[in-house]
Design a protein around this motif. Structure first.
Motif, PDB file in Angstrom:
ATOM      1  N   ASP A 108       1.522 -38.508 -78.941  1.00  8.83           N
ATOM      2  CA  ASP A 108       0.274 -38.670 -79.686  1.00  8.83           C
ATOM      3  C   ASP A 108      -0.068 -37.407 -80.461  1.00  8.83           C
ATOM      4  N   THR A 109       0.887 -36.458 -80.475  1.00  9.94           N
ATOM      5  CA  THR A 109       0.627 -35.197 -81.164  1.00  9.94           C
ATOM      6  C   THR A 109       1.260 -35.175 -82.550  1.00  9.94           C
ATOM      7  N   GLN A 110       2.065 -36.181 -82.867  1.00 15.61           N
ATOM      8  CA  GLN A 110       2.726 -36.202 -84.170  1.00 15.61           C
ATOM      9  C   GLN A 110       2.280 -37.448 -84.916  1.00 15.61           C
ATOM     10  N   LYS A 136       7.200 -38.610 -87.648  1.00  9.87           N
ATOM     11  CA  LYS A 136       8.186 -39.262 -86.776  1.00  9.87           C
ATOM     12  C   LYS A 136       9.273 -39.961 -87.585  1.00  9.87           C
ATOM     13  N   TYR A 137       8.889 -40.582 -88.705  1.00  7.16           N
ATOM     14  CA  TYR A 137       9.905 -41.246 -89.542  1.00  7.16           C
ATOM     15  C   TYR A 137      10.961 -40.222 -89.940  1.00  7.16           C
ATOM     16  N   ALA A 138      10.471 -39.093 -90.469  1.00  2.20           N
ATOM     17  CA  ALA A 138      11.387 -38.057 -90.958  1.00  2.20           C
ATOM     18  C   ALA A 138      12.226 -37.497 -89.809  1.00  2.20           C
ATOM     19  N   ASP A 139      11.584 -37.349 -88.670  1.00  3.29           N
ATOM     20  CA  ASP A 139      12.258 -36.779 -87.507  1.00  3.29           C
ATOM     21  C   ASP A 139      13.415 -37.669 -87.044  1.00  3.29           C
ATOM     22  N   TRP A 140      13.164 -38.958 -86.944  1.00  2.05           N
ATOM     23  CA  TRP A 140      14.211 -39.869 -86.454  1.00  2.05           C
ATOM     24  C   TRP A 140      15.257 -40.166 -87.507  1.00  2.05           C
TER      25      TRP A 140
END
Length: 478
Positions: A328-330, A335-339
């Motif tokens: 819940d911190t991002q 998250k899209y970019a991260d994954w």
RNA sequence: CGGGAUGUAGCGCAGCCUGGUAGCGCACCUGCUUGGGGUGCAGGUGGUCGUGGGUUCAAAUCCCGCCAUCCCGACCA
């Protein structure tokens, strides 16, 4: 974590390093030439290992484990082998605070150790064939290292077999070469060119070496795995003998074959893009990541998360490897970019709007195509899209390979293409080591393989103009 | 091992020429804010300036040695 990576087109080798580090596959270790394989990278390795291990066992091999240390006198028994490997050996000379009577090599490969044991174990034709594989680490003191592609220590599997006849040994060599070819194509979605190595490129001590060669995004070739017919060289050097059916003393024929963590490097360079890694579903630690979309601060835990958990459980029940990103911190965009950086094949976005429509948004990593999928049909849809994505990655890589494999007829054309676009160049070769060496000197390209299904040569040697003995694949190699 | 370059906070860099209390961006921590493609604001933590010596009242800065790393070549899964 800064998310920007160097674009492929700007600096390919920096792009590669950025992906390795930012996808958290590996990190540099405080030891020269060594890397730490991080949990995410190791999960990819484990998936590859599990599939290949199954294939190795299905072809009748058993796993075993041999020592890391190889006493000097054992390594030195096979002349070509020691000459090939001694420049890159690491030696242990002190143990328990005292100088050792005999230095111990840290294995660069295990022929010496394994053949020594085989000499003890094999007495009769009834003991053959011996079909053993080992998953292990090895050390080679390379001058230049790069994560996964060439590290001082690396992980691999090495198969070592003994056979009563030359024919059986050659069949084994080819069977395992075929295993590697299939593994690359079916699991890694990386097309390869199988073939035989020239004498100058063959394994130290081998009779014949075969390999599968892949083509990377920058037009350079990567040797993906090797399979060697070792002839009777090692049996002779290590004194492996057996009594055959006619009660005659005979020397067995041996093979060895290996594939390493380098495969991960090939995987990255074959499929990755400017947003990071793209993993084929078969080796992706997570095949699907679920990103919950919080409607408003505070109540997303109550509203959205339970539905996401439900969807995750549903997919897990269908045998899909799923990760629910409930941080819940991002924010979602992060998250899209991260994954995407980490190459997860499919992303599911699920928010209040979706719950109301009893659907979710499914996004492919490779094409970024989005579709709305009713929750009722989600498992089935994921079950279709994952294999489709796996196939499409292979198809795309095959097109790249085909587009970058060119038949050249003149040496001028050869030099021109090798200078601008690289790739595989198919050309006639007269069979002389001298021509091979000169081409390398003049163009940095080497003969990667003499292809197995090679057509009979249609023209002259691309360099000297003498009649060609084979059509071969040239490339600049990693 | 030959040719070139670089070492300053976890990462990327500025400062060095012209010596005078070590700085910026990202990351990290705290609070608020935001939330369907990398939110924004404010405050904060963190550095024996690669290392050893020399010059100087004073060295990240000038001089010498060493070490390490990276790039280009020769060797390699």
């Amino acid at each position: 974590m800064s998310k920007e990576i160097t674009p492929k087109g700007e600096d390919y080798s920096q792009w590669y390093l950025d992906v390795v580090l930012k996808a958290e596959l590996a990190d540099y270790a405080p030891v020269r030439g060594c890397m730490v394989i991080r949990p995410y990278g190791f999960a990819v390795w484990e998936a590859m290992q599990a599939d290949m291990d199954r294939r190795i066992k299905e072809t009748g091999h058993l796993n075993a484990y041999f020592p890391l240390f190889v006493p000097k006198h054992l390594l030195e028994k096979e002349k070509e082998h020691v000459e090939g490997f001694s420049p890159e050996c690491a030696w242990v000379t002190i143990g328990g605070g005292e100088e050792l009577e005999e230095p111990l090599a840290i294995r660069p490969t295990s022929e010496a150790m394994i053949c020594t044991m085989y000499a003890k174990w094999v007495k009769s034709w009834r003991d053959l064939p011996v079909l053993i594989n080992q998953w292990a680490n090895v050390v080679r003191w390379e001058k230049v290292t790069r994560p996964f592609l060439r590290t001082t220590e690396f992980l691999w599997q090495e198969g070592h077999t003994l056979h009563a006849t030359e024919r059986e040994a050659e069949e084994e060599t080819m069977r395992m070469l075929g295993m590697y070819r299939d593994f690359y194509q079916e699991v890694l979605a990386v097309p390869v060119v199988p073939g035989r190595k020239t004498d100058s490129e063959k394994f130290a001590g081998a009779l014949r070496t075969y390999s599968v060669e892949a083509l990377m995004g920058d037009g350079r070739a990567l040797q993906g795995a090797t399979s060697h017919n070792l002839g009777q060289h090692f049996a002779t050097a290590y004194g492996i003998e057996f009594l055959d059916r006619d009660q005659q003393r005979a020397l067995p024929w041996s093979t060895s074959w290996g594939a390493s963590t380098r495969m991960i490097g090939g995987l990255i360079m074959t499929h990755g893009d400017d947003s990071g890694l793209i993993l084929p579903p078969k080796v992706a630690p997570y095949q699907v990541v679920i990103v919950p979309i919080p409607p408003r601060k505070g109540d997303w835990n109550e509203a959205v998360l339970p539905k996401c958990r439900e969807v995750a459980a549903l997919l897990r029940g269908a045998g899909v490897r799923v990760h629910l990103d409930d941080r819940d911190t991002q924010q979602p965009g992060f998250k899209y970019a991260d994954w995407e950086m980490r190459g997860v094949p499919l992303r599911i976005e699920l928010g209040q709007r979706d719950i109301e429509g009893s659907q979710c948004v499914l996004v492919r990593r490779d094409t970024r195509a989005k579709e709305n999928v009713p929750l009722g049909g989600l498992a089935a849809r994921v079950g279709e899209v994952l294999p489709a994505l796996q196939r499409d990655l292979l198809e795309r890589a095959r097109r790249f390979l085909a587009e970058n494999t060119r038949r050249v007829s003149s040496y001028d054309e050869f030099k021109q293409v090798m200078a601008d676009r690289r790739g595989f160049l198919v050309a006639g070769w007269c069979g002389s080591a001298d021509c091979e060496a000169r081409v390398k000197q003049e163009t940095r390209a080497t003969i990667r393989v003499i292809p197995l299904d090679g057509a009979s040569p249609s023209g002259p040697c691309v360099r000297c103009g003498q009649p060609a003995t084979a059509e071969v694949y040239f490339a600049q190699a990693y």
